[in-house]
Design a protein around this motif. Structure first.
Motif, mmCIF file in Angstrom:
data_model
loop_
_atom_site.group_PDB
_atom_site.id
_atom_site.type_symbol
_atom_site.label_atom_id
_atom_site.label_comp_id
_atom_site.label_asym_id
_atom_site.label_seq_id
_atom_site.Cartn_x
_atom_site.Cartn_y
_atom_site.Cartn_z
ATOM 1 N N CYS A 258 -4.523 -2.865 2.922
ATOM 2 C CA CYS A 258 -5.224 -1.835 3.583
ATOM 3 C C CYS A 258 -5.063 -2.219 5.246
ATOM 4 O O CYS A 258 -5.671 -3.160 5.465
ATOM 5 C CB CYS A 258 -6.590 -1.564 3.136
ATOM 6 S SG CYS A 258 -7.634 -0.318 3.992
ATOM 7 N N GLY A 259 -4.342 -1.357 5.910
ATOM 8 C CA GLY A 259 -4.228 -1.818 7.233
ATOM 9 C C GLY A 259 -5.433 -1.599 8.131
ATOM 10 O O GLY A 259 -5.825 -2.640 8.792
ATOM 11 N N THR A 260 -6.163 -0.561 8.100
ATOM 12 C CA THR A 260 -7.645 -0.348 8.632
ATOM 13 C C THR A 260 -8.373 -1.447 8.187
ATOM 14 O O THR A 260 -9.124 -1.899 8.923
ATOM 15 C CB THR A 260 -8.237 1.054 8.443
ATOM 16 O OG1 THR A 260 -8.171 1.324 7.149
ATOM 17 C CG2 THR A 260 -7.319 2.102 9.265
ATOM 18 N N ASN B 236 -12.050 4.968 10.167
ATOM 19 C CA ASN B 236 -12.454 5.247 9.130
ATOM 20 C C ASN B 236 -13.624 4.122 8.858
ATOM 21 O O ASN B 236 -13.628 2.983 9.528
ATOM 22 C CB ASN B 236 -11.436 5.326 8.055
ATOM 23 C CG ASN B 236 -10.735 4.270 7.761
ATOM 24 O OD1 ASN B 236 -10.443 3.268 8.596
ATOM 25 N ND2 ASN B 236 -9.795 4.045 6.807
ATOM 26 N N GLU C 80 -10.466 0.261 -1.948
ATOM 27 C CA GLU C 80 -10.588 1.656 -1.134
ATOM 28 C C GLU C 80 -11.341 2.662 -1.482
ATOM 29 O O GLU C 80 -11.199 2.953 -2.683
ATOM 30 C CB GLU C 80 -9.182 2.007 -0.828
ATOM 31 C CG GLU C 80 -8.266 0.949 0.116
ATOM 32 C CD GLU C 80 -6.968 1.886 0.584
ATOM 33 O OE1 GLU C 80 -6.934 2.845 0.601
ATOM 34 O OE2 GLU C 80 -6.106 0.918 0.730
ATOM 35 N N ARG C 81 -12.158 3.252 -0.764
ATOM 36 C CA ARG C 81 -12.598 4.448 -0.921
ATOM 37 C C ARG C 81 -11.585 5.493 -1.327
ATOM 38 O O ARG C 81 -10.575 5.588 -0.894
ATOM 39 C CB ARG C 81 -13.377 5.119 0.290
ATOM 40 C CG ARG C 81 -14.003 6.501 0.274
ATOM 41 C CD ARG C 81 -14.694 6.790 1.696
ATOM 42 N NE ARG C 81 -13.579 6.923 2.739
ATOM 43 C CZ ARG C 81 -13.892 7.583 3.991
ATOM 44 N NH1 ARG C 81 -15.135 7.897 4.221
ATOM 45 N NH2 ARG C 81 -12.875 7.842 4.780
ATOM 46 N N ASN D 218 -14.715 1.688 2.637
ATOM 47 C CA ASN D 218 -13.984 0.781 1.863
ATOM 48 C C ASN D 218 -14.499 -0.373 2.148
ATOM 49 O O ASN D 218 -15.245 -0.865 3.072
ATOM 50 C CB ASN D 218 -12.393 0.707 2.776
ATOM 51 C CG ASN D 218 -11.964 2.152 2.892
ATOM 52 O OD1 ASN D 218 -11.427 2.869 1.970
ATOM 53 N ND2 ASN D 218 -12.168 3.212 4.096
ATOM 54 N N ASN E 252 0.945 -1.204 0.084
ATOM 55 C CA ASN E 252 -0.141 0.071 0.211
ATOM 56 C C ASN E 252 0.931 1.400 -0.096
ATOM 57 O O ASN E 252 1.783 1.492 0.882
ATOM 58 C CB ASN E 252 -0.809 -0.080 1.222
ATOM 59 C CG ASN E 252 -2.025 0.644 1.442
ATOM 60 O OD1 ASN E 252 -2.615 1.071 2.491
ATOM 61 N ND2 ASN E 252 -2.760 1.388 0.185
ATOM 62 N N MET F 86 -8.231 8.138 8.489
ATOM 63 C CA MET F 86 -7.072 7.187 9.091
ATOM 64 C C MET F 86 -6.477 6.464 7.924
ATOM 65 O O MET F 86 -7.199 6.292 6.981
ATOM 66 C CB MET F 86 -7.955 6.417 10.321
ATOM 67 C CG MET F 86 -6.848 5.529 10.901
ATOM 68 S SD MET F 86 -5.744 6.588 11.565
ATOM 69 C CE MET F 86 -4.551 5.328 12.011
ATOM 70 N N CYS F 87 -5.367 5.969 8.266
ATOM 71 C CA CYS F 87 -4.502 5.126 7.476
ATOM 72 C C CYS F 87 -3.918 4.029 8.204
ATOM 73 O O CYS F 87 -2.776 4.657 8.655
ATOM 74 C CB CYS F 87 -3.833 5.516 6.134
ATOM 75 S SG CYS F 87 -3.015 4.503 5.115
ATOM 76 N N GLY F 88 -4.046 2.898 8.245
ATOM 77 C CA GLY F 88 -3.247 2.093 9.291
ATOM 78 C C GLY F 88 -1.889 1.787 8.619
ATOM 79 O O GLY F 88 -1.040 1.628 9.277
ATOM 80 N N ASN F 89 -1.856 1.189 7.350
ATOM 81 C CA ASN F 89 -0.576 1.001 6.690
ATOM 82 C C ASN F 89 0.233 2.446 6.727
ATOM 83 O O ASN F 89 1.635 2.406 6.886
ATOM 84 C CB ASN F 89 -0.656 0.580 5.084
ATOM 85 C CG ASN F 89 -0.963 -1.061 5.237
ATOM 86 O OD1 ASN F 89 -0.720 -1.655 6.130
ATOM 87 N ND2 ASN F 89 -1.950 -1.210 4.225
ATOM 88 N N ASN G 176 -6.043 10.599 0.251
ATOM 89 C CA ASN G 176 -6.492 9.229 -0.987
ATOM 90 C C ASN G 176 -6.007 9.994 -2.324
ATOM 91 O O ASN G 176 -5.899 10.965 -2.562
ATOM 92 C CB ASN G 176 -7.867 8.692 -0.932
ATOM 93 C CG ASN G 176 -8.227 8.044 0.280
ATOM 94 O OD1 ASN G 176 -7.604 7.108 0.559
ATOM 95 N ND2 ASN G 176 -9.670 8.265 0.671
HETATM 96 N N1 LIG Z 1 -8.938 4.711 1.710
HETATM 97 C C1 LIG Z 1 -9.165 4.894 2.935
HETATM 98 C C2 LIG Z 1 -7.782 5.542 3.497
HETATM 99 C C3 LIG Z 1 -6.681 4.671 3.529
HETATM 100 C C4 LIG Z 1 -6.765 3.304 4.502
HETATM 101 C C5 LIG Z 1 -5.437 2.904 4.088
HETATM 102 N N2 LIG Z 1 -5.037 2.307 3.047
HETATM 103 C C6 LIG Z 1 -4.982 1.840 5.317
HETATM 104 O O1 LIG Z 1 -4.039 1.158 5.393
HETATM 105 O O2 LIG Z 1 -5.720 1.928 6.541
HETATM 106 C C7 LIG Z 1 -10.409 5.756 3.447
HETATM 107 O O3 LIG Z 1 -10.868 6.565 2.481
HETATM 108 O O4 LIG Z 1 -10.958 5.654 4.379
#
Ligand SMILES: N[C@@H](CCC[C@H](N)C(=O)O)C(=O)O
Length: 329
Positions: A266-268, A197, A257-258, A230, A33, A105-108, A97
């Motif tokens: 995607c970490g989250t 998120n 992903e949104r 997402n 990511n 938020m973005c976990g990765n 994004n």
């Molecule tokens: N696209 C997500 C935000 C990014 C999330 C990310 N890739 C992760 O690792 O969590 C959104 O719009 O919520």
């Protein structure tokens, strides 16, 4: 990009300084990511949607699923400073994004941001945990040895409190919405999970189905979440005992992903996937999950106090000077 600056020349008359011609950027990723990172600690950069899209463009820019701006909490505009909530959060992660939209938020991204801070000498893991400000609240990061990779490092992030927006009814039923994914004939039941998120998770019949779905188009979610979502498609792979006796579950996941499209991790989303599968498994389900994504594997662990932890790698691959005129943003 930065607001035009002025300098008081010897005459006392304001003399405009020319706008910067280049921008220093770093490219990094967490389980593929990938992100463009910008050091804007004094908060001077006007990070427009157009500049984000140009930087994230895979053909005409650097390329990335998102852009992360590092800014000192003390440089945030008045009002936004409350985003950091915690005096230890000296640095704020401004996450965008690839389409220019803002995400909470973005976990990765948090792990890659921590590696970036360390590379800039702004965090020494030997001094203890790092506290980062994000739009979803503060996040705490620690560095740990990478499992099975002598000398390698992982970053473990307390991702804060998670919730099922559908409440007890959704928890009991295991779903609160329906999703239509291209390549599947019928709508599937799905569960909404908020990890700072929004996420919507649906289980597929098996790995063949997981590989066959088309995530180039955004799945359609009903009822439509107010700020989009997402979408994670998952296949539970079973549970087993780790060498220390801990019960560990395993899940395979793909994600749309949104604000981006299909990404390789995607970490989250991995947190949401593990939390949904654990909800479906019911009483006695593991508190630790390994989530396999196209770009690698991350670990998700339930913490006390309703928090969830995400752990995985973070890699910085390049530092570049971007020619802003050539970028055309
Ligand atoms: N696209 C997500 C935000 C990014 C999330 C990310 N890739 C992760 O690792 O969590 C959104 O719009 O919520």
């Amino acid at each position: 990009m930065t607001s035009p600056d002025t300098d008081l020349a010897a005459t006392g008359a304001p003399v405009p300084l020319s706008a910067p011609a280049t921008l220093s950027a770093t490219k990094g990723h967490g389980t593929q990511n990938d992100f463009v990172l910008l050091d804007d600690r004094d908060g001077a950069l006007d990070l427009t949607d157009a500049l984000v899209r140009a930087l994230a463009d895979r053909r005409a820019g650097i390329g990335g699923d998102g852009v992360i701006r590092l800014v000192a909490s003390s440089a945030l505009p008045e009002g936004a400073a409350s985003l950091t909530q915690d005096p230890r959060a000296q640095w704020f992660m401004d996450y965008r994004n690839a389409d220019g939209s803002i995400a909470e938020m973005c976990g990765n991204g948090v792990r890659v941001f921590a590696a970036y801070l360390a590379s800039l000498g702004l965090w020494d893991p030997a001094d203890g945990d790092l506290t980062i400000g994000t739009r979803a609240g503060v996040r705490h990061v620690r560095r740990e040895p990478a499992p099975g990779a002598p000398g390698g490092v992982w970053y473990a992030v307390d991702m804060g409190a998670w919730t099922l927006p559908g409440g007890d009814t959704a928890q009991a039923a295991g779903f609160d919405s329906e999703v239509v994914v291209a390549g599947l004939e019928v709508a599937r039941p799905a569960l909404s999970v908020d990890v700072g998120n929004p996420h919507t998770v649906l289980a597929l019949a098996g790995e063949a189905e997981l590989e066959s779905v088309d995530l180039t188009r955004a799945p359609s979610v009903s009822p439509a979440p107010p700020h989009g979502t997402n979408v994670e498609v998952v296949v539970p792979l079973g549970e087993g005992a780790a060498p220390d006796g801990t019960l560990v579950g395993r899940v395979r996941m793909r994600v749309h992903e949104r604000g981006v499209g299909e990404t390789r991790s995607c970490g989250t989303g991995a947190c949401a996937a593990a939390l949904a599968v654990r909800t479906w498994a019911g009483h006695g389900a593991p508190d630790v999950w390994l989530v396999d994504v196209p770009g690698g594997t991350v670990r998700v662990r339930l913490l006390d106090g309703g928090h969830v932890e995400l752990a995985g790698p973070a890699v910085l691959v390049a530092a570049v000077e971007v020619d802003l005129a050539a970028l055309g943003a």
